[in-house]
Motif scaffolding. Structure first.
Motif, PDB file in Angstrom:
ATOM      1  N   ALA A 153      26.916  25.169   4.989  1.00 15.41           N
ATOM      2  CA  ALA A 153      26.344  25.329   6.334  1.00 15.41           C
ATOM      3  C   ALA A 153      27.395  25.866   7.302  1.00 15.41           C
ATOM      4  O   ALA A 153      27.125  26.749   8.121  1.00 15.41           O
ATOM      5  CB  ALA A 153      25.779  24.002   6.830  1.00 15.41           C
ATOM      6  N   CYS A 203      26.621  16.913   4.196  1.00 14.90           N
ATOM      7  CA  CYS A 203      26.530  18.353   4.521  1.00 14.90           C
ATOM      8  C   CYS A 203      26.142  18.547   5.981  1.00 14.90           C
ATOM      9  O   CYS A 203      26.651  19.442   6.653  1.00 14.90           O
ATOM     10  CB  CYS A 203      25.486  19.024   3.630  1.00 14.90           C
ATOM     11  N   LYS A 241      20.451  24.900   7.666  1.00 19.77           N
ATOM     12  CA  LYS A 241      21.878  25.014   7.353  1.00 19.77           C
ATOM     13  C   LYS A 241      22.402  26.401   7.697  1.00 19.77           C
ATOM     14  O   LYS A 241      23.464  26.799   7.229  1.00 19.77           O
ATOM     15  CB  LYS A 241      22.122  24.744   5.868  1.00 19.77           C
TER      16      LYS A 241
END
Lengths: 285, 201, 269
Positions: free
Chosen positions: A111, A158, C215
Motif C-alpha cells: 500500500a 498492512c 490500498k
C-alpha cells in the motif's frame, strides 16, 4: 472531550440497480479515540455502512445516496471520497484474498508503495506495524503460509502501516478460531489505547460488549441504538426484536434480576459479572 | 426519494478488475491442464480461463488472458516456441467475448455455436503453429495418432494436422465453453459482467 | 529490505537481468544456429546445472514432457515427416511393415534439438528468478505498473488455485467422486472438480478489487519500488555471454540468409 472524526447526517444509501434502501436516514457521531462495536443480524447494513464510511460506496462501486458523511470536518459530498484513505483504513473479512505479494514484508509495503512513500519511511512503518501486530519474525514468510490469525494480523498490519486515524474491521474474526479471534481483539484494543478510533463489525457479542466504548445496533438499514453497551443491552426485548442477542452474562443477570438486587448497570462482561453473581452464590449458601 | 448518484461509468475499478481477472484466467487455464493430465485425459482443458474471463470482462481482456497463459506456460516449461499457440487462445477469447457482449452466451445453443467456432479456429491456427514449433506433430498423443492415420491414407501433413485437430478441439473447447457457461449461471448477477461499475452493454 | 535475503545456490545469487540476457542468448542460438553438438551440449550442461542447483525433483515433470515429446517426434516424423521422399530416401529400418526414413529422423532432430535443450536450460534459469525481483526489473525497464502486477500475479494465483484444486479434489473424492477407471468415468470427474475451483476464484474478485483500491492500487502518484537487489560478481559474465550469443546468432543467421557466408555451423544431421 475529543471532537467527532466521523459524522453521519440523515445518511441513506441504495445499491445500483435496486430499489431497496440499504441504509436509512442514519444520524450519528463518532468521536476520535472511541472504540465502536457494530452489531446486527445479516443484511442489517453493517458492511454497507463500513464501505460508505471509506467512500467505496458510492464513489467507486456506484449507488445512490442522500444526506452526508463528514470525515474529519470534510463532507464526502464535496471530496467525493478523495483523501479518506489517509484517515480511515479498512480490513475485510477474508484476509487471504487481500494478499498479492510473495512475502509479509512485501505485503506490508504494497500500500505504501502504491501511495508513493519513500523507501526509508516504508521500512520504518513496516517495523512499527510488524511490532504492533507481532509479525516481526515472519517478515520473510509467504502470507499464504500463515495461520488464519496471523493472516488477519497481517491484514491489520498492512493498513496500520499507513497510520490511519480510524481503523474499520469488517467481520475480521469470523473465520478465526477463538485464540485467533482473541488475538485480534487484543490487538485492536491496544491500538485503541494508543489513540486510534476503532470501528469493529463482529457477531461475537461477548467480545464486543467487553471491549467497546459504544455499541451501534443496525437492523434493516435503520439505527436501532448507539450508546454505551450497558444501556444498549439493558433493553432485552428491544434487542431481541431486532435479532440481536445479549451477552450471556447480561441475559443471565436479567433472568435473575430479582435475586441479584442489581443497583447499577447490568454486567456486560465476565469481569463485571463475577462480583454480581458471587453475591447470589453467597445467599444460596 | 430523489437521491444523489455519481457517474461511475468511467469504471475506476475496471483497471483493478482487469489486473485481477487476467491472472485468474491464466491460472484457471493452467489448473485445467493439470486436471486433464492428472485424470489422464486426451484433451488439454487449457482454455476454460480464457472463455470465463472473456465472457465476464469482454473479448480483449479474455484474449490477453489467453495469450498471457501461453507465455507463462512457455516460461514455466522452458518451451519458448510454444508461446506461439497464444494465437489460438487469443481467437478463443475474442470469439466468446464478442458473443457474450452481444448476449449470445446464455443458452445451450449459444454454447454449442461458440464451441464449434472456437474449435474450428483452434484447429485452423493450431496446425500451422504446430508445424513451426514441432514440425507438424502435436503435444497430444490422440491427435498424433489421428495425424499418422490420415497420412497413411494419403493426406498431406498440413490437411491431416488440421482435420485431426477438429475432434480433439471440439471436445476440448466444448467442455471449456460448457464449464464457463455453468460457472456464469451460478454467479450472482453483479459478477456476471464485472465492468467496475461501468454500465453493461 | 528488512528481512535478510538468503541465496542458497549460485544461480540464485545472480541478479535477474543478466540471467534474462543469457536466456535470450540461448533461445536465439538454439533457434537460429542449428548445430547438433551445440544443442546436445546445452541440454547436458543444463541438466548438470539443475542437479547442482538441487532442482532435479521439480525438473522431473519437465523431463517427462521432454521424453514424451522425444518419443512422439521421432516415432511419428520418422514415418510421416513432410520432407520424406518415399521413393528415393534411404530407409533406416522397417517395423511391422512401417518404414522409418533417415530424412524423417533428420526432420525430427531439426525440431527436437531446438525445443529439447531449451526446456531444461530455461527451466533452471527461470526457476532461479524470484518473481518479486523480476517485477522490480520490469518496473525499472519502464513497463507500466499494472502490466507488471498482472504478469507477476499470474504465478501467485497459479499456486493458490493449485492448492484449492487439491483440496476440492480430495473433498469430492471423499464424497464418492471416481477419478480412476474408464475414460468416461474420468471425464465425468472434470466438472465436479473444476467448477468449484473456478467459481470460488471468481466470487472473491469483487472484494479483492475493493481491498486493492483501498490500498492505493489506482492512486495516480508515482509508485515506489521497495525491493532492491545488489549486483553479484558473476552478473557481467552472464550478461555479456547472453549478449554475445544473441548478437552472434542473429548476425550468423542474417549472413547465411543473405548468402554472404555458407552455413558452416548448421548441421542438424
Amino acid at each position: 472531550m475529543s471532537k467527532p472524526i466521523i459524522e453521519l447526517k440523515n445518511y441513506s444509501y441504495r445499491y445500483d440497480n435496486t430499489d431497496e434502501i440499504m441504509l436509512k436516514n442514519l444520524t450519528l457521531s463518532i468521536n476520535e479515540g472511541e472504540f465502536i462495536g457494530v452489531v446486527g443480524c445479516n443484511k442489517a447494513g453493517k458492511s454497507t455502512l463500513c464501505k460508505c464510511l471509506v467512500g467505496i460506496q458510492p464513489f467507486v462501486t456506484g449507488g445512490a445516496w442522500d444526506g452526508e458523511i463528514i470525515i474529519d470536518g470534510k463532507s464526502m459530498n464535496e471530496t467525493k471520497g478523495e483523501g479518506v484513505s489517509e484517515i480511515i483504513g479498512i480490513v475485510f473479512q477474508d484476509a487471504e484474498s487481500q494478499f498479492t505479494q510473495p512475502t509479509v514484508e512485501d505485503e506490508m509495503a504494497f500500500a505504501m508503495c502504491n501511495f508513493g512513500f519513500d523507501r526509508e519511511t516504508i521500512r520504518e512503518r513496516i517495523l512499527y506495524a510488524a511490532k504492533a501486530c507481532g509479525l516481526e519474525d515472519l517478515l520473510g514468510r509467504s502470507p499464504f503460509r500463515l495461520s488464519g490469525g496471523q493472516q488477519q494480523r497481517l491484514a491489520v498490519g498492512c493498513i496500520l502501516a499507513l497510520q490511519p486515524r480510524v481503523l474499520i474491521l469488517d467481520e475480521s474474526t469470523s473465520q478465526l478460531d477463538p485464540v485467533g479471534r482473541d488475538d485480534i481483539f487484543r490487538l485492536v484494543g491496544e491500538l485503541n489505547k494508543q489513540g486510534k478510533t476503532v470501528i469493529m463489525v463482529d457477531h461475537n457479542i461477548e467480545k464486543i460488549a467487553e471491549c467497546v466504548d459504544k455499541v451501534l445496533v443496525l437492523h434493516d438499514g435503520n439505527l436501532v441504538a448507539f450508546d454505551d453497551p450497558h444501556k444498549v443491552f439493558a433493553d432485552k426485548e428491544r434487542m431481541n426484536s431486532h435479532s440481536v442477542r445479549l451477552p450471556q452474562v447480561t441475559d443471565a443477570a436479567i433472568a435473575l434480576r430479582d435475586q441479584l438486587d442489581i443497583a447499577a448497570d447490568l454486567p456486560v462482561s465476565l469481569e463485571e459479572a463475577v462480583p454480581v453473581f458471587q453475591k447470589l452464590g453467597q445467599e444460596v449458601v | 426519494m430523489a437521491m444523489n448518484s455519481v457517474d461511475t461509468s468511467k469504471g475506476r475499478l475496471r483497471g483493478t478488475y482487469i489486473a485481477i481477472m487476467i491472472p485468474i484466467g491464466v491460472a484457471i487455464n493452467y489448473i485445467g491442464g493439470l486436471i486433464a493430465s492428472s485424470l489422464g485425459l486426451p484433451i488439454y482443458l487449457d482454455s476454460i480461463g480464457t472463455v470465463v474471463v472473456a465472457a465476464i470482462m469482454g473479448p480483449w481482456v479474455g484474449a490477453i488472458s489467453g495469450a498471457l497463459f501461453n507465455v507463462v506456460s512457455a516460461l514455466i516449461g522452458g518451451n519458448i516456441p510454444s508461446a506461439l499457440f497464444a494465437i489460438c487462445n487469443i481467437g478463443s477469447g475474442l470469439i466468446v467475448g464478442f458473443m457474450a457482449q452481444k448476449g449470445l452466451f446464455k443458452t445451450w445453443w449459444h454454447v454449442v455455436i461458440a464451441s464449434i467456432l472456437v474449435a474450428l479456429w483452434n484447429a485452423a491456427t493450431g496446425a500451422p503453429i504446430a508445424m513451426v514449433v514441432y514440425g507438424g506433430i502435436d503435444g497430444n498423443v490422440g491427435t498424433n495418432l489421428m495425424i499418422a492415420t490420415m497420412q497413411s491414407i494419403g493426406r498431406d501433413l498440413g490437411s491431416a494436422a488440421f482435420i485431426a485437430r477438429i475432434p480433439t478441439n471440439l471436445l476440448d473447447k466444448g467442455i471449456a465453453c460448457v464449464i464457463a457457461w455453468i460457472v456464469l449461471m451460478k454467479l450472482p448477477e453483479n459478477m456476471k459482467s464485472l465492468n467496475g461499475a461501468k454500465k453493461a452493454a | 529490505m528488512i528481512q535478510e535475503r538468503i541465496f542458497p545456490t549460485f544461480l540464485k545469487k545472480v541478479t535477474p537481468g543478466p540471467k534474462l540476457w543469457l536466456a535470450l542468448g540461448l533461445i536465439l542460438s538454439l533457434i537460429l544456429v542449428k548445430n547438433t553438438y551445440y544443442a546436445i551440449s546445452v541440454m547436458i550442461l543444463s541438466i548438470v546445472v539443475i542437479v547442482l542447483e538441487k532442482q532435479f525433483g521439480l525438473f522431473k515433470v519437465i523431463l517427462v514432457a521432454m521424453t514424451v515429446l522425444f518419443i512422439s517426434m521421432y516415432a511419428l516424423h520418422g514415418c510421416i515427416a513432410p520432407n520424406i521422399d518415399k521413393v528415393n530416401d534411404p530407409v533406416m529400418f522397417t517395423i511391422f511393415g512401417i518404414r522409418y526414413y533417415a530424412s524423417g529422423f533428420a526432420w525430427a532432430t531439426k525440431f527436437y534439438l531446438r525445443v529439447g535443450p531449451m526446456m531444461p536450460s530455461l527451466f533452471v534459469i527461470f526457476l532461479s528468478i524470484d518473481t518479486a525481483d523480476l517485477s522490480v526489473l520490469m518496473c525499472k525497464a519502464g513497463i507500466p505498473y499494472n502490466a507488471v502486477f498482472t504478469f507477476i500475479d499470474s504465478f501467485q494465483v497459479i499456486t493458490l488455485l493449485n492448492k484449492d484444486m487439491d483440496q476440492i479434489r480430495d473433498a469430492q473424492r471423499s464424497r464418492g467422486l471416481q477419478t480412476e477407471g474408464s475414460l468416461l468415468t474420468r471425464m465425468k470427474a472434470i466438472v465436479p472438480i473444476i467448477v468449484p475451483v473456478v467459481a470460488s476464484a471468481i466470487v472473491k474478485v469483487q472484494d479483492q478489487a475493493i481491498a486493492m483500491d483501498t490500498k492505493g492500487f489506482n492512486a495516480k502518484c508515482k509508485k515506489t519500488v521497495y525491493r532492491e537487489f545488489s549486483p553479484y560478481k558473476a552478473d557481467p559474465y552472464f550478461k555479456w555471454a547472453g549478449i554475445a550469443l544473441s548478437v552472434f546468432s542473429v548476425g550468423y543467421k542474417a549472413l547465411v540468409s543473405l548468402n554472404v557466408i555458407p552455413a558452416f555451423l548448421t548441421n542438424m544431421l
